[in-house]
Every structure is written in structure tokens, then in C-alpha cells.
Design a protein around this motif. Sequence first.
Motif, mmCIF file in Angstrom:
data_model
loop_
_atom_site.group_PDB
_atom_site.id
_atom_site.type_symbol
_atom_site.label_atom_id
_atom_site.label_comp_id
_atom_site.label_asym_id
_atom_site.label_seq_id
_atom_site.Cartn_x
_atom_site.Cartn_y
_atom_site.Cartn_z
ATOM 1 N N LEU A 148 0.821 -1.214 0.000
ATOM 2 C CA LEU A 148 0.000 0.000 0.000
ATOM 3 C C LEU A 148 0.852 1.260 0.000
ATOM 4 N N VAL A 149 1.877 1.318 0.856
ATOM 5 C CA VAL A 149 2.690 2.531 0.908
ATOM 6 C C VAL A 149 3.486 2.719 -0.381
ATOM 7 N N GLU A 150 3.945 1.620 -0.981
ATOM 8 C CA GLU A 150 4.641 1.733 -2.267
ATOM 9 C C GLU A 150 3.700 2.244 -3.353
ATOM 10 N N ALA A 151 2.455 1.787 -3.310
ATOM 11 C CA ALA A 151 1.478 2.247 -4.299
ATOM 12 C C ALA A 151 1.172 3.732 -4.116
ATOM 13 N N ILE A 152 0.986 4.154 -2.875
ATOM 14 C CA ILE A 152 0.666 5.561 -2.618
ATOM 15 C C ILE A 152 1.819 6.476 -3.039
ATOM 16 N N ALA A 153 3.035 6.114 -2.652
ATOM 17 C CA ALA A 153 4.190 6.944 -2.983
ATOM 18 C C ALA A 153 4.421 7.002 -4.486
#
Length: 246
Positions: A148-153
Motif C-alpha cells: 500500500l505505501v509503495e502504491a501511494i508513494a
Amino acid sequence: MATLTNRSIAEAVGTALLVYFGAGAAAITLMIANGTKPATPFNIGIGQLGGLGDWFAIGLTFGIVIAVVIYALGRVSGAHINPAVTIALWATKRFPAGDAVAYIIAQLIGAAVGSLLFFLTVGMDAVTIGGLGATAPFPGIGYGQAILVEAIATFVLMLAIMGTAVDKKAPAGFAGLVIGLSVTAMITSTGNIAGASLNPARTFGPYLMDFLLGGSNLWGFFPIYIIGPVAGALLAAFFYDRITAE
């Protein structure tokens, strides 16, 4: 337009520079914290591994190198230097499938070469202590959280790319600066969650060289750095097209 061969070479060189200097900065940070290199009061984090100063320095290194590559090689290949970006441009019908395959192969090769060159420059400590700057979720971070954090960034990064480099109405000359700064910000704010890769090739190079050179085997985490960045880039590209449709 440059030939596909020349464009692929530009992608390989650009990605090699990204990994050598960006992932290399992460490895050096670990080595400084370990006491491998001489420490001074001006060292990032001042010995506190994972401090915001560490991540800002690593992010700024990535951002500057990305800006250099965009301004130097962007007119040759577009300076994707990231399979997630290439896939998003292909999915939105801005890039031919055959060229996309060539670009991704070139980016992965370049990433591996950049990581190998860093090892040859620094030595075995770069592998055993620095891990060649490989990304992995931090303690307490689950697989889904890391994706999720990789997708958001990567969503933020791709928005910057769409708005400054892809959109024909964008003011000229700002792409490298804005994209580089967006990467700096994303790494500074999310680095201590899952390493802030935002780029499958950036993770692939250190993973491959760590594995081949006797370092850690981190391949179990690799899907995080494919699924997250690709999903984020795709969402950003389609979102941008949707909200800018006339």
C-alpha cells in the motif's frame, strides 16, 4: 527520434546511475551507522540509523540523480528509468508494447550493473553491512502495508510525471526538478516503512547482486516492489487522464 537501441542504452545507463548513487547512498548510510566509515558531526543522522536526516539525505541523492538523468537523457529516451512508469505509459496508449519490453529489460540490466559497480567501488562491506541499499519492509510492517505505501508513494511520483513531463500543456523545463523533488519527498516520508523503492528496477538490482555476491536473499519481498509501484503508477496515469479530459 533516436533508435530503439540508443533509447534502450539511455534507459540502462540512467537506471544504473540511479541505483549506483541512490541505493548506494542507502548502503553508505548503513555503513556509517555501523562505524565502517569515519564519522563526523556532519554525518547524516549523526549515527541514528533511520532518522529523518538519513532518509532526507538518501531521498535528496535519488532526487538529484533523477533530475540529472531527466535533463541529460530525457530527450533521448524520455528517461523513464522505472518499469512502473513504462508500464503506465504503455497502458495509457502512449508507448508501444515492443518498446516497453525493450525499456524494461534495459532498466533491469542497468539496475544490476549499477549495483555491481557500487560493490566494485566500495567492497564487500557494501554487501554484508550495506546490503547494497536493498529495500525491505521495516519491523512491524506487514506485506499488505508495504504494498500500500509503495502504491501511494508511486502514485504521487507518477502524478508529477504526468503533470510535468507527459502533459503537452506543461511548462517546459520543470520536469526534472519537480520529479526529482517528488522522489525526495516520498523517500523522506515513507522510507522507514518499506524502504521507498517506487521502482521495481531500483529494488531488482540490489536484490540480484546481494544474492549473487553472498548477501541476503530478499526475493520473497520482491512482489511488494512490483505490485505496489505498478499499481500506483497505473492509478495515477488513468486518474490524471480522467480529471484532465476535455
